[in-house]
Design a protein around this motif. Structure first.
Motif, short mmCIF file in Angstrom:
data_model
loop_
_atom_site.label_atom_id
_atom_site.label_comp_id
_atom_site.label_asym_id
_atom_site.label_seq_id
_atom_site.Cartn_x
_atom_site.Cartn_y
_atom_site.Cartn_z
N VAL A 55 -31.51 34.06 -44.01
CA VAL A 55 -31.90 33.10 -43.90
C VAL A 55 -33.44 33.29 -43.67
O VAL A 55 -34.08 34.01 -42.93
CB VAL A 55 -31.38 32.46 -42.38
N THR A 56 -34.05 32.19 -44.26
CA THR A 56 -35.66 32.03 -44.10
C THR A 56 -35.97 31.69 -42.58
O THR A 56 -35.47 30.75 -42.08
CB THR A 56 -36.16 31.02 -45.17
N ILE A 57 -36.93 32.27 -42.36
CA ILE A 57 -37.53 32.04 -40.87
C ILE A 57 -39.00 31.70 -41.01
O ILE A 57 -39.77 32.56 -41.55
CB ILE A 57 -37.11 33.29 -40.04
N ARG B 186 -33.69 29.98 -52.40
CA ARG B 186 -32.84 31.33 -52.81
C ARG B 186 -31.72 31.28 -51.69
O ARG B 186 -30.65 31.68 -51.96
CB ARG B 186 -33.74 32.49 -52.68
N ASN B 187 -32.24 31.19 -50.51
CA ASN B 187 -31.25 31.55 -49.15
C ASN B 187 -30.48 30.16 -48.71
O ASN B 187 -29.46 30.52 -48.37
CB ASN B 187 -32.07 32.10 -48.14
N GLY B 188 -30.93 29.33 -49.02
CA GLY B 188 -30.01 28.10 -48.79
C GLY B 188 -30.33 27.60 -47.40
O GLY B 188 -29.83 26.46 -47.03
N ALA B 189 -30.81 28.27 -46.45
CA ALA B 189 -31.10 27.83 -45.19
C ALA B 189 -32.31 28.47 -44.58
O ALA B 189 -32.79 29.78 -44.85
CB ALA B 189 -29.86 28.35 -44.44
N ALA B 190 -32.91 27.75 -43.61
CA ALA B 190 -34.21 28.21 -43.00
C ALA B 190 -34.11 27.65 -41.67
O ALA B 190 -33.66 26.64 -41.01
CB ALA B 190 -35.40 27.68 -43.51
N ILE B 191 -34.87 28.37 -40.60
CA ILE B 191 -35.03 27.82 -39.27
C ILE B 191 -36.52 27.88 -39.11
O ILE B 191 -37.38 28.90 -39.48
CB ILE B 191 -34.28 28.71 -38.26
N LYS B 192 -37.23 26.99 -38.58
CA LYS B 192 -38.71 26.98 -38.48
C LYS B 192 -39.00 26.22 -37.23
O LYS B 192 -38.48 25.55 -36.55
CB LYS B 192 -39.15 26.07 -39.59
N HIS C 34 -29.43 22.67 -49.82
CA HIS C 34 -30.31 23.83 -48.58
C HIS C 34 -30.54 22.82 -47.32
O HIS C 34 -30.39 21.68 -47.48
CB HIS C 34 -31.45 24.36 -49.23
N ALA C 35 -30.68 23.68 -46.24
CA ALA C 35 -31.08 22.99 -44.89
C ALA C 35 -32.15 23.67 -44.03
O ALA C 35 -32.10 24.97 -44.31
CB ALA C 35 -29.69 23.05 -44.24
N VAL C 36 -32.80 22.85 -43.26
CA VAL C 36 -33.83 23.42 -42.52
C VAL C 36 -33.73 22.99 -41.03
O VAL C 36 -33.56 22.03 -40.88
CB VAL C 36 -35.11 22.92 -43.16
N PHE C 37 -33.55 23.98 -40.29
CA PHE C 37 -33.17 23.71 -38.81
C PHE C 37 -34.37 24.02 -37.92
O PHE C 37 -35.05 24.74 -38.13
CB PHE C 37 -32.03 24.66 -38.36
N GLU C 38 -34.62 22.85 -36.84
CA GLU C 38 -35.77 23.03 -36.19
C GLU C 38 -35.46 22.49 -34.89
O GLU C 38 -34.40 21.91 -34.79
CB GLU C 38 -37.09 22.36 -36.88
#
Ligand code: ADP
Ligand code: MG
Length: 354
Positions: free
Chosen positions: A18-20, A71-77, A264-268
């Motif tokens: 997961v991307t951070i 690439r990862n498909g998901a991130a938390i920011k 993909h999704a980004v969580f915050e």
């Protein structure tokens, strides 16, 4: 559900990557607590950190963040501060959403019995178009002293967010969906939004559909919020109403926000604050970001882990009454997190032996 089908989740040796993006203000603090929590619980998630904040103003970091998320498909920011004298025209948060085509923002505002708030038993889902409308970032000064700002509404993007909202309502067993607009004044732009939503509604006869003008909806939301179930919102009204709704259930530190693209999704956090003033003082409320990490776990199909995190949050707020300043208490950020980490640790061990 097309999003489930196409979702891209990087897995290496059975572990998710997961991307951070730590961001500014309380962001770095908050994401480091997420890391600590996942490590303590032994969750099968690794993080790839990309520095994207107001201090690193170059295109390389943005490109790197986007490549990593694709690439990862998901991130938390954490949120990135938009400095007034930034050399970038676009807010970096907006740029990220536009370039990743994160077309929808989903926020679930639910009352916590352990928190004292004006209204009780609120349970509203707000579904916001996340890429167009007033956020198209198309502004110019045609002649000195005259500025034009384009509000773009397309049938394509409105259909996409409306379908998402109705599918969501159906899947979650929700009964009523309200489209919010100002079509009496913005007859063409909001008119199209309302028209398309009304058309899509016909394909979902099992969901009761109505519409409300934004000004009335704002008043109704603060005076009688319990009438609402799911709200379907254009971008700017969505920004404002999600903040009001988050405020109603306890403020910027409680509720998380989910942003979805097709793959993909980004969580915050729900209200997307940087919280500069509360950074580094052990007073910021970590719950919104920890809720975002539970959303992330669900997206990764780690439902058991997500449930353990949610239960720990519930116990911290509603049973142990561990409340930070903004919740009316005096518990420090680290102290709440110690409780949540311990709770997650012991629940994960219990699960492993049963
Ligand atoms: P600033 O960047 O000036 O600190 P924001 O716009 O980021 O303010 O946040 C709005 C308000 O919400 C501020 O008063 C901020 O301190 C508060 N706030 C934001 N996030 C949190 C949090 N996680 N815990 C407690 N207070 C918060
Ligand atoms: Mg701020």
């Amino acid at each position: 559900n097309y999003m489930e089908k196409y979702a891209n989740r990087a897995k290496y040796g059975g572990r998710a990557m997961v991307t951070i993006l730590p961001g500014d203000g309380i962001g770095p603090e908050m994401v480091s607590y997420v890391r600590k929590l996942f490590k303590a619980g032994g969750f099968p998630v690794d993080f790839e950190e990309v520095t994207l904040d107001s201090m690193h103003e170059d295109h390389e970091n943005m490109n790197e963040a986007i490549t990593s998320i694709l690439r990862n498909g998901a991130a938390i920011k954490g949120n990135i501060e938009t400095r007034e004298h930034s050399k970038f025209f676009l807010s970096r948060n907006v740029e990220l959403r536009l370039r990743l085509d994160l077309f929808v923002n989903v926020i679930h505002c639910k009352s916590q019995p352990g928190l004292i708030t004006r209204h009780k038993d609120i349970d509203i889902v707000l579904i916001r178009q996340n890429t167009e409308g007033e956020y198209s970032c198309l502004e110019h000064e045609s002649v000195s002293g005259v500025v034009e700002s384009l509000k773009i509404v397309t049938r394509e993007k409105t259909e996409q967010v409306a379908r998402y909202a109705f599918d969501y309502a159906r899947k979650q067993g929700r009964k009523r969906l309200t489209c919010v607009h100002k079509a009496n004044i913005m007859k063409m732009a909001d008119g199209l939004f309302l028209k398309v939503c009304t058309e899509i509604a016909k394909q979902y006869p099992d969901i009761e559909f109505n519409n409300m003008i934004i000004d009335n909806c704002s008043m109704q939301l603060v005076s009688n919020p319990n009438q609402f179930d799911v709200l379907l919102l254009p971008n700017l009204y969505g920004n404002i109403l999600t903040n009001i709704a988050c405020g109603l259930v306890g403020g910027p530190g409680i509720t998380s926000g989910r942003n979805y693209g097709l793959k993909h999704a980004v969580f915050e956090t729900g209200t997307r604050n940087t919280g500069k003033k509360v950074a580094g003082k052990n007073i910021a409320n970590p719950i919104a970001m920890i809720n975002a990490s539970a959303d992330l776990l669900e997206y990764l199909k780690l439902d058991d882990h997500a449930e353990i995190v949610r239960n720990a949050i519930w116990k911290a707020i509603n049973v142990e009454k561990l409340h930070t300043l903004d919740m009316g208490g005096s518990t420090g950020t680290a102290e709440i997190m110690d409780f949540i980490v311990d709770e997650v640790k012991s629940q994960t061990q219990l699960k492993a032996y049963t």
